[in-house]
Design a protein around this motif. Sequence first.
Motif, PDB file in Angstrom:
ATOM      1  N   VAL A 304       0.745  -1.148  -0.031  1.00  0.00           N
ATOM      2  CA  VAL A 304      -0.048   0.007   0.075  1.00  0.00           C
ATOM      3  C   VAL A 304       0.941   1.161  -0.003  1.00  0.00           C
ATOM      4  CG1 VAL A 304      -1.976   1.099   1.157  1.00  0.00           C
ATOM      5  CG2 VAL A 304      -1.426  -1.299   1.740  1.00  0.00           C
ATOM      6  N   VAL A 305       0.379   2.225  -0.802  1.00  0.00           N
ATOM      7  CA  VAL A 305       1.117   3.622  -0.511  1.00  0.00           C
ATOM      8  C   VAL A 305      -0.188   4.627   0.135  1.00  0.00           C
ATOM      9  CG1 VAL A 305       2.247   5.491  -1.377  1.00  0.00           C
ATOM     10  CG2 VAL A 305       2.370   3.276  -2.571  1.00  0.00           C
ATOM     11  N   THR A 306       0.422   5.294   1.169  1.00  0.00           N
ATOM     12  CA  THR A 306      -0.697   6.137   1.700  1.00  0.00           C
ATOM     13  C   THR A 306       0.069   7.686   1.752  1.00  0.00           C
ATOM     14  OG1 THR A 306      -0.061   6.069   4.083  1.00  0.00           O
ATOM     15  CG2 THR A 306      -1.302   4.548   3.402  1.00  0.00           C
ATOM     16  N   ALA A 307      -0.882   8.576   1.460  1.00  0.00           N
ATOM     17  CA  ALA A 307      -0.369  10.023   1.673  1.00  0.00           C
ATOM     18  C   ALA A 307      -1.479  10.993   1.922  1.00  0.00           C
ATOM     19  CB  ALA A 307       0.007  10.161   0.146  1.00  0.00           C
ATOM     20  N   THR A 308      -0.845  11.943   2.040  1.00  0.00           N
ATOM     21  CA  THR A 308      -1.814  13.076   2.607  1.00  0.00           C
ATOM     22  C   THR A 308      -2.715  13.645   1.381  1.00  0.00           C
ATOM     23  OG1 THR A 308      -0.162  14.792   1.757  1.00  0.00           O
ATOM     24  CG2 THR A 308      -0.268  14.219   4.147  1.00  0.00           C
ATOM     25  N   GLU A 309      -3.584  14.364   1.876  1.00  0.00           N
ATOM     26  CA  GLU A 309      -4.555  14.981   0.903  1.00  0.00           C
ATOM     27  C   GLU A 309      -3.901  15.780  -0.047  1.00  0.00           C
ATOM     28  OE1 GLU A 309      -7.468  13.873   0.980  1.00  0.00           O
ATOM     29  OE2 GLU A 309      -8.500  15.150  -0.717  1.00  0.00           O
ATOM     30  N   GLU A 310      -2.947  16.442   0.387  1.00  0.00           N
ATOM     31  CA  GLU A 310      -2.368  17.377  -0.453  1.00  0.00           C
ATOM     32  C   GLU A 310      -1.434  16.479  -1.633  1.00  0.00           C
ATOM     33  OE1 GLU A 310       1.519  18.586   0.548  1.00  0.00           O
ATOM     34  OE2 GLU A 310       1.938  19.602  -1.449  1.00  0.00           O
ATOM     35  N   VAL A 311      -1.065  15.495  -1.234  1.00  0.00           N
ATOM     36  CA  VAL A 311      -0.203  14.640  -2.378  1.00  0.00           C
ATOM     37  C   VAL A 311      -1.151  13.854  -3.267  1.00  0.00           C
ATOM     38  CG1 VAL A 311       1.195  12.737  -2.625  1.00  0.00           C
ATOM     39  CG2 VAL A 311       1.598  14.387  -0.813  1.00  0.00           C
ATOM     40  N   LEU A 312      -2.225  13.175  -2.503  1.00  0.00           N
ATOM     41  CA  LEU A 312      -3.079  12.316  -3.308  1.00  0.00           C
ATOM     42  C   LEU A 312      -4.497  12.792  -3.694  1.00  0.00           C
ATOM     43  CD1 LEU A 312      -2.072   8.482  -2.285  1.00  0.00           C
ATOM     44  CD2 LEU A 312      -1.467  10.020  -4.390  1.00  0.00           C
ATOM     45  N   GLY A 313      -4.750  13.958  -3.023  1.00  0.00           N
ATOM     46  CA  GLY A 313      -6.232  14.471  -3.458  1.00  0.00           C
ATOM     47  C   GLY A 313      -6.510  14.533  -4.758  1.00  0.00           C
ATOM     48  N   ASP A 314      -5.732  14.933  -5.437  1.00  0.00           N
ATOM     49  CA  ASP A 314      -5.803  15.256  -7.132  1.00  0.00           C
ATOM     50  C   ASP A 314      -4.348  15.075  -7.583  1.00  0.00           C
ATOM     51  OD1 ASP A 314      -6.794  15.733  -9.504  1.00  0.00           O
ATOM     52  OD2 ASP A 314      -6.782  17.881  -9.257  1.00  0.00           O
ATOM     53  N   ASN A 315      -4.079  13.850  -7.661  1.00  0.00           N
ATOM     54  CA  ASN A 315      -2.604  13.419  -8.339  1.00  0.00           C
ATOM     55  C   ASN A 315      -2.958  12.787  -9.663  1.00  0.00           C
ATOM     56  OD1 ASN A 315       0.021  12.134  -8.985  1.00  0.00           O
ATOM     57  ND2 ASN A 315       0.411  12.836  -6.748  1.00  0.00           N
ATOM     58  N   THR A 316      -3.186  13.749 -10.703  1.00  0.00           N
ATOM     59  CA  THR A 316      -3.846  13.123 -11.945  1.00  0.00           C
ATOM     60  C   THR A 316      -2.687  12.544 -12.560  1.00  0.00           C
ATOM     61  OG1 THR A 316      -4.407  15.525 -11.942  1.00  0.00           O
ATOM     62  CG2 THR A 316      -5.509  13.974 -13.467  1.00  0.00           C
ATOM     63  N   TYR A 317      -1.691  12.706 -12.915  1.00  0.00           N
ATOM     64  CA  TYR A 317      -0.741  12.295 -13.814  1.00  0.00           C
ATOM     65  C   TYR A 317      -0.078  10.543 -13.264  1.00  0.00           C
ATOM     66  CZ  TYR A 317      -1.213  16.610 -16.226  1.00  0.00           C
ATOM     67  OH  TYR A 317      -1.642  17.924 -16.799  1.00  0.00           O
ATOM     68  N   SER A 318       0.083  10.739 -12.032  1.00  0.00           N
ATOM     69  CA  SER A 318       0.773   9.106 -11.749  1.00  0.00           C
ATOM     70  C   SER A 318      -0.372   8.255 -11.890  1.00  0.00           C
ATOM     71  CB  SER A 318       1.095   9.431  -9.975  1.00  0.00           C
ATOM     72  OG  SER A 318       0.107   9.092  -9.477  1.00  0.00           O
ATOM     73  N   SER A 319       0.219   7.232 -12.150  1.00  0.00           N
ATOM     74  CA  SER A 319      -0.782   5.840 -12.160  1.00  0.00           C
ATOM     75  C   SER A 319      -0.053   4.817 -11.659  1.00  0.00           C
ATOM     76  CB  SER A 319      -1.154   5.656 -13.425  1.00  0.00           C
ATOM     77  OG  SER A 319      -0.283   5.595 -14.328  1.00  0.00           O
ATOM     78  N   SER A 320      -0.400   3.745 -11.085  1.00  0.00           N
ATOM     79  CA  SER A 320       0.178   2.614 -10.394  1.00  0.00           C
ATOM     80  C   SER A 320      -0.931   1.626 -10.210  1.00  0.00           C
ATOM     81  CB  SER A 320       1.270   2.913  -9.359  1.00  0.00           C
ATOM     82  OG  SER A 320       0.125   3.423  -8.370  1.00  0.00           O
ATOM     83  N   GLY A 321      -0.252   0.335  -9.619  1.00  0.00           N
ATOM     84  CA  GLY A 321      -1.090  -0.808  -9.264  1.00  0.00           C
ATOM     85  C   GLY A 321      -1.597  -1.745 -10.228  1.00  0.00           C
ATOM     86  N   SER A 322      -0.602  -2.718 -10.364  1.00  0.00           N
ATOM     87  CA  SER A 322      -0.985  -3.731 -11.561  1.00  0.00           C
ATOM     88  C   SER A 322      -1.948  -4.655 -11.303  1.00  0.00           C
ATOM     89  CB  SER A 322       0.510  -4.499 -11.693  1.00  0.00           C
ATOM     90  OG  SER A 322       0.876  -4.989 -10.649  1.00  0.00           O
ATOM     91  N   THR A 323      -2.241  -5.623 -12.132  1.00  0.00           N
ATOM     92  CA  THR A 323      -3.242  -6.524 -12.248  1.00  0.00           C
ATOM     93  C   THR A 323      -3.789  -7.119 -10.615  1.00  0.00           C
ATOM     94  OG1 THR A 323      -2.749  -7.096 -14.410  1.00  0.00           O
ATOM     95  CG2 THR A 323      -4.416  -8.564 -13.252  1.00  0.00           C
ATOM     96  N   TYR A 324      -2.540  -7.658 -10.178  1.00  0.00           N
ATOM     97  CA  TYR A 324      -2.932  -8.214  -8.535  1.00  0.00           C
ATOM     98  C   TYR A 324      -3.096  -7.414  -7.644  1.00  0.00           C
ATOM     99  CZ  TYR A 324      -3.333 -12.796 -11.147  1.00  0.00           C
ATOM    100  OH  TYR A 324      -3.770 -13.688 -12.037  1.00  0.00           O
ATOM    101  N   ALA A 325      -2.992  -6.141  -7.684  1.00  0.00           N
ATOM    102  CA  ALA A 325      -2.867  -5.063  -6.536  1.00  0.00           C
ATOM    103  C   ALA A 325      -4.384  -5.036  -6.014  1.00  0.00           C
ATOM    104  CB  ALA A 325      -2.358  -3.918  -7.115  1.00  0.00           C
ATOM    105  N   GLY A 326      -4.244  -5.436  -4.691  1.00  0.00           N
ATOM    106  CA  GLY A 326      -5.442  -5.240  -3.966  1.00  0.00           C
ATOM    107  C   GLY A 326      -6.349  -6.388  -4.143  1.00  0.00           C
ATOM    108  N   THR A 327      -5.843  -7.510  -4.348  1.00  0.00           N
ATOM    109  CA  THR A 327      -6.731  -8.939  -4.559  1.00  0.00           C
ATOM    110  C   THR A 327      -7.734  -8.860  -3.595  1.00  0.00           C
ATOM    111  OG1 THR A 327      -5.220 -10.259  -3.636  1.00  0.00           O
ATOM    112  CG2 THR A 327      -5.087 -10.186  -5.978  1.00  0.00           C
ATOM    113  N   PRO A 328      -8.775  -9.536  -3.325  1.00  0.00           N
ATOM    114  CA  PRO A 328      -9.489 -10.056  -2.205  1.00  0.00           C
ATOM    115  C   PRO A 328      -8.697 -10.651  -1.298  1.00  0.00           C
ATOM    116  CG  PRO A 328     -10.841 -10.576  -4.442  1.00  0.00           C
ATOM    117  CD  PRO A 328      -9.406 -10.109  -4.749  1.00  0.00           C
ATOM    118  N   ALA A 329      -7.790 -11.840  -1.603  1.00  0.00           N
ATOM    119  CA  ALA A 329      -7.260 -12.470  -0.811  1.00  0.00           C
ATOM    120  C   ALA A 329      -6.287 -11.640   0.087  1.00  0.00           C
ATOM    121  CB  ALA A 329      -6.418 -13.746  -1.381  1.00  0.00           C
ATOM    122  N   GLY A 330      -5.425 -10.527  -0.770  1.00  0.00           N
ATOM    123  CA  GLY A 330      -4.533  -9.688  -0.213  1.00  0.00           C
ATOM    124  C   GLY A 330      -5.338  -8.712   0.647  1.00  0.00           C
ATOM    125  N   CYS A 331      -6.388  -8.206   0.391  1.00  0.00           N
ATOM    126  CA  CYS A 331      -7.197  -7.471   1.478  1.00  0.00           C
ATOM    127  C   CYS A 331      -7.493  -8.233   2.485  1.00  0.00           C
ATOM    128  CB  CYS A 331      -8.214  -6.714   0.714  1.00  0.00           C
ATOM    129  SG  CYS A 331      -7.809  -5.624  -0.506  1.00  0.00           S
TER     130      CYS A 331
END
Length: 471
Positions: A304-331
């Motif tokens: 997981v990556v967590t961040a402040t509202e300032e950083v991730l509230g509207d971070n339009t250009y970055s993208s991440s998280g591949s197919t198996y990111a946040g699977t039901p089993a992982g969560c």
Amino acid sequence: MSYSLPGPKAEAILQRGNAVFRSGGNYQKRVAAAVQAGKSQRPPQTIFAKAEGDFLYDVDGNRYVDFQNGWASNPCGNANPEVIEAVYAAMKQYGFCYEHPLRYELAEKLLPMTPYGHHTRLNYEVSGTEAAEAAIHMALCARKARFIISFDKCFHGMGMGTKLVSGYSSESTRYMEAWKGGVLKAPFPSAYDAPADMDIEQYVDYCLWHLETRIPSYDVPADLIAGVIIEPGLAEGGNWLPPKRFMQGVKRICEKFGWLFICDEVLTGLGRTGKTWGIEHFDIKPDILVIGKNITGGIEPIAVVTATEEVLGDNTYSSSGSTYAGTPAGCAAALKTLEIYERDQVVAQAAHLAEVAAKRMALWPEMFAIVGEVRNLGMLMSAHIVDPNTGEASVNWGMSVGDEALRRGAFVVNDHENTIRLYPSLTMREETLLEGLGLIEEAIRHVEQQGPLGQDDDVYYPHYYTGFTGY
Ligand SMILES: Cc1ncc(COP(=O)(O)O)c(C=O)c1O
């Protein structure tokens, strides 16, 4: 008691590695080097058949106290049955579908737990590597800047981006050097690296000067730098612990220039250091937090990556998280792990065990000429092994201690370095911890009396990344 390693079953499996793994199996190379060095004993190695609680059992029936702990990923013991059950239930219910409610549940649970509770947003990733890379892109996009600062000896992963950012050694990015365009490296103050005649306080001043003055004056203007990525304890790089004054200095400089403070807690997070987050030892509010390892409960990958509202509230250009990111089993693994943390006060357990271990290990530099120092921050524990003739760090002596510990039934982290690192589960039984430390003491004593197994660092323990069973 000393096991004869590898036992016959392990040996047969290790042989098979020669034909199938990159560059062949490392074990046979070590054996050849031992023969060439005229050693009568083979280097020990094994293959595990079963992991349970605080122990590992190899294919030849030997038992080991586990200080390696799935590379510090099993906070509540190996193969924790409660986590397995939760993962199994999630798999049965959801298989792998992307949109499922556990993502939301975990986000709502985790965000208030972040240091100082000021992070409001997150993104799921598969591994610590992916999460560290995502965090860097998020920072670049949040600041609209192209450079990131990282530190000597740091480790952030084995992906393309994280290799370039990491500071293991120049060898770890051989032939990729030219790709480091956006990475600025800064010195990290470990006493063993201080130039001649500098004490640690002077070296901290020097490192901070480099960050605050040298980089912006001579490398890249401050406004083009997005931030720094740093670990609260440089675990994989050799268990180097930053002085508090250094960490607070880094934070002050970040605030001065508007750089984001990215805290990589993949290994230090969720209790490893005796506090929920390693950064709490330094009274620093990070802008971005990178989480991995422990949160999986040792069963199912999630990061997981967590961040402040300032950083991730509207971070339009970055993208991440591949197919198996946040699977039901992982969560599900993470949710169950956090539930166990709360119910069993896992962080408090870790803090208590850390005290017990610290008391015992504090005696080692007095007891043994080959222990240069002990570096512990909670359950992020290590002994720095030196050549007693020179007082210098020695891979040969250090790996000999790791090998001897294995022969005595204690599995430590010691893949390519002089330091032996101990990352037991955070819930290890106290008597098991003491038993394991006793085995390691026997190993240190043996090596101190008999000398190291190899002849020199390069011959016996070739300087390439081995992992333990080594491919
Ligand atoms: C601080 C740190 N960051 C990132 C990583 C990479 O995590 P992973 O191996 O899950 O990709 C590690 C792994 O040891 C780590 O210690």
